[in-house]
Design a protein around this motif. Structure first.
Motif, PDB file in Angstrom:
ATOM      1  N   LYS A 109      38.722  53.619  23.251  1.00 36.76           N
ATOM      2  CA  LYS A 109      39.310  52.630  24.956  1.00 36.76           C
ATOM      3  C   LYS A 109      38.643  51.540  25.445  1.00 36.76           C
ATOM      4  CE  LYS A 109      43.007  57.334  25.100  1.00 36.76           C
ATOM      5  NZ  LYS A 109      42.647  57.776  23.798  1.00 36.76           N
ATOM      6  N   LEU A 110      39.446  50.948  25.897  1.00 40.55           N
ATOM      7  CA  LEU A 110      39.096  49.998  26.753  1.00 40.55           C
ATOM      8  C   LEU A 110      40.082  49.295  27.733  1.00 40.55           C
ATOM      9  CD1 LEU A 110      37.305  46.990  26.843  1.00 40.55           C
ATOM     10  CD2 LEU A 110      38.636  45.817  25.477  1.00 40.55           C
ATOM     11  N   SER A 111      39.217  49.712  28.603  1.00 39.11           N
ATOM     12  CA  SER A 111      40.620  49.536  29.789  1.00 39.11           C
ATOM     13  C   SER A 111      40.000  48.501  30.993  1.00 39.11           C
ATOM     14  CB  SER A 111      40.896  50.757  30.673  1.00 39.11           C
ATOM     15  OG  SER A 111      39.749  50.943  31.248  1.00 39.11           O
ATOM     16  N   VAL A 112      41.173  47.994  31.652  1.00 40.93           N
ATOM     17  CA  VAL A 112      41.383  47.577  33.063  1.00 40.93           C
ATOM     18  C   VAL A 112      41.829  47.465  34.536  1.00 40.93           C
ATOM     19  CG1 VAL A 112      40.738  45.139  31.672  1.00 40.93           C
ATOM     20  CG2 VAL A 112      42.624  45.989  32.407  1.00 40.93           C
ATOM     21  N   MET A 113      41.057  47.392  35.364  1.00 43.12           N
ATOM     22  CA  MET A 113      40.975  48.003  36.953  1.00 43.12           C
ATOM     23  C   MET A 113      43.085  47.179  37.142  1.00 43.12           C
ATOM     24  SD  MET A 113      38.072  48.239  39.491  1.00 43.12           S
ATOM     25  CE  MET A 113      37.623  47.079  39.965  1.00 43.12           C
ATOM     26  N   ASP A 114      43.726  47.941  37.515  1.00 37.53           N
ATOM     27  CA  ASP A 114      44.812  47.295  38.285  1.00 37.53           C
ATOM     28  C   ASP A 114      44.641  47.377  39.168  1.00 37.53           C
ATOM     29  OD1 ASP A 114      47.802  45.569  38.157  1.00 37.53           O
ATOM     30  OD2 ASP A 114      48.315  47.727  38.244  1.00 37.53           O
ATOM     31  N   HIS A 115      43.248  46.107  39.892  1.00 37.17           N
ATOM     32  CA  HIS A 115      43.378  45.813  41.496  1.00 37.17           C
ATOM     33  C   HIS A 115      43.226  43.856  41.591  1.00 37.17           C
ATOM     34  CE1 HIS A 115      42.155  49.525  43.578  1.00 37.17           C
ATOM     35  NE2 HIS A 115      41.932  49.686  42.253  1.00 37.17           N
ATOM     36  N   VAL A 116      43.777  43.096  41.931  1.00 30.83           N
ATOM     37  CA  VAL A 116      43.980  41.828  42.583  1.00 30.83           C
ATOM     38  C   VAL A 116      42.551  41.689  43.159  1.00 30.83           C
ATOM     39  CG1 VAL A 116      46.173  41.682  42.367  1.00 30.83           C
ATOM     40  CG2 VAL A 116      45.462  42.339  44.169  1.00 30.83           C
ATOM     41  N   TRP A 117      41.548  42.491  44.259  1.00 31.61           N
ATOM     42  CA  TRP A 117      40.466  42.447  44.652  1.00 31.61           C
ATOM     43  C   TRP A 117      39.377  43.188  44.290  1.00 31.61           C
ATOM     44  CZ3 TRP A 117      42.059  41.792  50.791  1.00 31.61           C
ATOM     45  CH2 TRP A 117      42.559  40.868  51.125  1.00 31.61           C
ATOM     46  N   GLN A 118      38.309  42.891  44.073  1.00 35.74           N
ATOM     47  CA  GLN A 118      36.970  43.505  43.884  1.00 35.74           C
ATOM     48  C   GLN A 118      37.509  45.132  44.933  1.00 35.74           C
ATOM     49  OE1 GLN A 118      35.956  45.879  41.665  1.00 35.74           O
ATOM     50  NE2 GLN A 118      34.762  44.183  41.197  1.00 35.74           N
ATOM     51  N   ILE A 119      36.929  45.728  44.538  1.00 36.60           N
ATOM     52  CA  ILE A 119      36.919  47.187  45.269  1.00 36.60           C
ATOM     53  C   ILE A 119      35.687  47.419  45.294  1.00 36.60           C
ATOM     54  CG2 ILE A 119      39.020  48.122  44.443  1.00 36.60           C
ATOM     55  CD1 ILE A 119      37.311  49.997  42.288  1.00 36.60           C
ATOM     56  N   GLY A 120      35.396  48.107  46.832  1.00 35.07           N
ATOM     57  CA  GLY A 120      33.942  48.281  47.338  1.00 35.07           C
ATOM     58  C   GLY A 120      33.324  49.312  46.567  1.00 35.07           C
ATOM     59  N   PRO A 121      33.472  50.192  45.918  1.00 27.95           N
ATOM     60  CA  PRO A 121      32.914  50.548  44.653  1.00 27.95           C
ATOM     61  C   PRO A 121      32.048  49.908  43.803  1.00 27.95           C
ATOM     62  CG  PRO A 121      34.075  52.240  45.028  1.00 27.95           C
ATOM     63  CD  PRO A 121      34.361  50.846  45.240  1.00 27.95           C
ATOM     64  N   VAL A 122      32.831  49.513  43.359  1.00 26.75           N
ATOM     65  CA  VAL A 122      32.142  47.760  42.772  1.00 26.75           C
ATOM     66  C   VAL A 122      31.368  46.739  43.468  1.00 26.75           C
ATOM     67  CG1 VAL A 122      32.825  46.877  40.348  1.00 26.75           C
ATOM     68  CG2 VAL A 122      33.495  49.080  40.627  1.00 26.75           C
ATOM     69  N   GLY A 123      31.708  45.854  44.683  1.00 24.46           N
ATOM     70  CA  GLY A 123      30.819  45.017  44.918  1.00 24.46           C
ATOM     71  C   GLY A 123      31.958  44.613  45.811  1.00 24.46           C
ATOM     72  N   PRO A 124      31.592  43.428  46.183  1.00 25.62           N
ATOM     73  CA  PRO A 124      33.026  42.495  47.424  1.00 25.62           C
ATOM     74  C   PRO A 124      33.759  42.237  46.670  1.00 25.62           C
ATOM     75  CG  PRO A 124      30.063  41.985  47.438  1.00 25.62           C
ATOM     76  CD  PRO A 124      30.734  42.479  45.822  1.00 25.62           C
ATOM     77  N   ARG A 125      35.012  42.714  48.064  1.00 24.84           N
ATOM     78  CA  ARG A 125      36.295  41.963  47.432  1.00 24.84           C
ATOM     79  C   ARG A 125      36.427  40.574  47.305  1.00 24.84           C
ATOM     80  NH1 ARG A 125      35.920  42.817  53.193  1.00 24.84           N
ATOM     81  NH2 ARG A 125      36.354  44.787  52.782  1.00 24.84           N
ATOM     82  N   GLU A 126      35.058  39.372  47.547  1.00 28.07           N
ATOM     83  CA  GLU A 126      35.031  38.712  47.029  1.00 28.07           C
ATOM     84  C   GLU A 126      35.091  38.265  45.827  1.00 28.07           C
ATOM     85  OE1 GLU A 126      35.106  38.611  51.497  1.00 28.07           O
ATOM     86  OE2 GLU A 126      33.656  39.618  49.995  1.00 28.07           O
ATOM     87  N   HIS A 127      34.253  39.199  44.767  1.00 26.33           N
ATOM     88  CA  HIS A 127      34.073  38.905  43.419  1.00 26.33           C
ATOM     89  C   HIS A 127      35.135  39.366  42.545  1.00 26.33           C
ATOM     90  CE1 HIS A 127      29.362  40.511  43.854  1.00 26.33           C
ATOM     91  NE2 HIS A 127      29.771  39.137  44.425  1.00 26.33           N
ATOM     92  N   GLU A 128      35.312  37.910  41.743  1.00 32.09           N
ATOM     93  CA  GLU A 128      36.115  37.674  40.450  1.00 32.09           C
ATOM     94  C   GLU A 128      37.207  39.004  40.033  1.00 32.09           C
ATOM     95  OE1 GLU A 128      33.062  36.731  40.137  1.00 32.09           O
ATOM     96  OE2 GLU A 128      33.061  34.699  39.393  1.00 32.09           O
ATOM     97  N   MET A 129      37.999  39.089  39.600  1.00 34.10           N
ATOM     98  CA  MET A 129      39.347  40.150  39.924  1.00 34.10           C
ATOM     99  C   MET A 129      40.637  39.304  38.906  1.00 34.10           C
ATOM    100  SD  MET A 129      39.825  43.066  39.294  1.00 34.10           S
ATOM    101  CE  MET A 129      38.346  43.887  39.930  1.00 34.10           C
ATOM    102  N   LEU A 130      40.660  39.374  37.547  1.00 36.70           N
ATOM    103  CA  LEU A 130      41.858  39.296  36.278  1.00 36.70           C
ATOM    104  C   LEU A 130      42.622  40.419  37.115  1.00 36.70           C
ATOM    105  CD1 LEU A 130      39.690  38.395  33.324  1.00 36.70           C
ATOM    106  CD2 LEU A 130      40.070  36.625  35.318  1.00 36.70           C
ATOM    107  N   GLU A 131      44.037  40.312  36.939  1.00 34.65           N
ATOM    108  CA  GLU A 131      44.690  40.749  36.695  1.00 34.65           C
ATOM    109  C   GLU A 131      45.673  41.302  35.390  1.00 34.65           C
ATOM    110  OE1 GLU A 131      48.953  42.336  35.745  1.00 34.65           O
ATOM    111  OE2 GLU A 131      48.093  40.076  34.953  1.00 34.65           O
ATOM    112  N   ALA A 132      45.535  42.819  35.363  1.00 33.91           N
ATOM    113  CA  ALA A 132      45.079  43.750  34.574  1.00 33.91           C
ATOM    114  C   ALA A 132      46.012  43.091  33.602  1.00 33.91           C
ATOM    115  CB  ALA A 132      45.820  45.149  35.010  1.00 33.91           C
TER     116      ALA A 132
END
Length: 290
Positions: free
Chosen positions: A37-60
């Motif tokens: 399986k290959l998955s993406v998060m459904d977030h529009v900002w980066q989440i804290g456990p991964v990195g700063p919210r300003e980091h790149e995030m693509l729409e799911a």
């Protein structure tokens, strides 16, 4: 046991100008080395456990459509869709479209949503907890109805649909599999027992207990516990040169003994494919034996 790949971080060493090329390379190589399986998060900002919210995030779902075009076999899903971010009729159409365009490789991964900060930031709905779970259940019901032969109206507490027409229908019948994420014992695991083909739990000391709770909910609703795939999200670090592989495999074998059939791990640096090759050579084939 099979292994899946989770794209939670798009801030890679190649930089934003190489993102689309690195994303394509990562997806194709993940498929080639045997990730299921290959998955993406459904977030529009980066989440804290991964990195700063300003980091790149693509729409799911835009990203999943692209991944469908550059792969052929790997199963695709949002891990997990925030139920309240989209109207359920539109979500059912999005997953159906992904299933059609991927020739039957889409899953609906879904949960009740938790990131209030990004909702406030971009004006997304974020009702109270109890209502989010009510909306989650109604969303799953609507998706199932739209994947059936019924075009009857849906009249719920939160959603009203006048005609649940869905054309074209999903390729997978009776419907794309549903994974419900979360370990809430009273609500989430009950919804898994009632509606889902898979659960997703975290690799922590409560795992065995959560599985026992799920077993109890299955007994209550008359569901065969073994019909539900048990998946676990966990970071897998094989080491730069594979020095941690033996420890990783020992842990995966312990999870398999609990009944876990799928482990899902975050992507590393998508600009460096060597770690994916290490998974394909030394972890995925051995995990398949468990």
């Amino acid at each position: 046991m099979d292994v899946g790949l989770h794209l939670a971080n798009f801030t890679w060493s190649g930089g934003p100008h190489r993102l689309v090329d690195d994303l394509r390379t990562t997806a194709k190589l993940a498929e080639d080395v045997g990730f299921r399986k290959l998955s993406v998060m459904d977030h529009v900002w980066q989440i804290g456990p991964v990195g700063p919210r300003e980091h790149e995030m693509l729409e799911a779902y835009t990203t999943l459509g692209y991944l469908a075009a550059v792969t052929e076999r790997i199963e695709l899903l949002a891990w997990v869709t925030a139920a309240v971010y989209r109207e359920p009729g539109l979500l059912a159409k999005e997953v159906t479209t992904l299933d059609v365009l991927s020739r039957g490789r889409a899953w609906l991964g879904i949960g009740a949503a938790w990131n209030e900060e990004e909702c406030q930031g971009l004006g997304l709905p974020f009702p109270p907890t109890a209502e989010r779970f009510e909306r989650l259940e109604e969303t799953v019901q609507i998706c199932l109805q739209m994947w059936s032969d019924s075009e009857e109206p849906y009249d719920g507490t939160h959603y009203q649909l006048g005609r649940t027409l869905n054309s074209p229908q999903a390729v997978q019948r009776p419907h794309p599999p549903i994974l419900i994420g979360g370990g809430g014992e009273k609500k989430t695991l009950r919804l898994v027992a009632q509606y889902a083909q898979a659960c997703n739990l975290f690799d922590d000391p409560s795992l065995e207990h959560k599985l026992d709770v799920l077993r109890g909910h299955c007994e209550d609703v008359g569901r065969d516990y073994d019909d539900i795939a048990k998946t676990v999200m966990l970071p897998i670090d094989p080491g730069q040169h594979g020095e941690h592989v033996d420890a990783v495999l020992a842990h995966l074998q312990d999870l398999a003994a609990l009944g876990v059939s799928h482990v899902h791990s975050r992507v590393g640096d998508g600009s460096d494919p060597s770690w994916l090759e290490l998974f394909g050579e030394r972890i995925i084939p051995e995990a398949a034996r468990f």
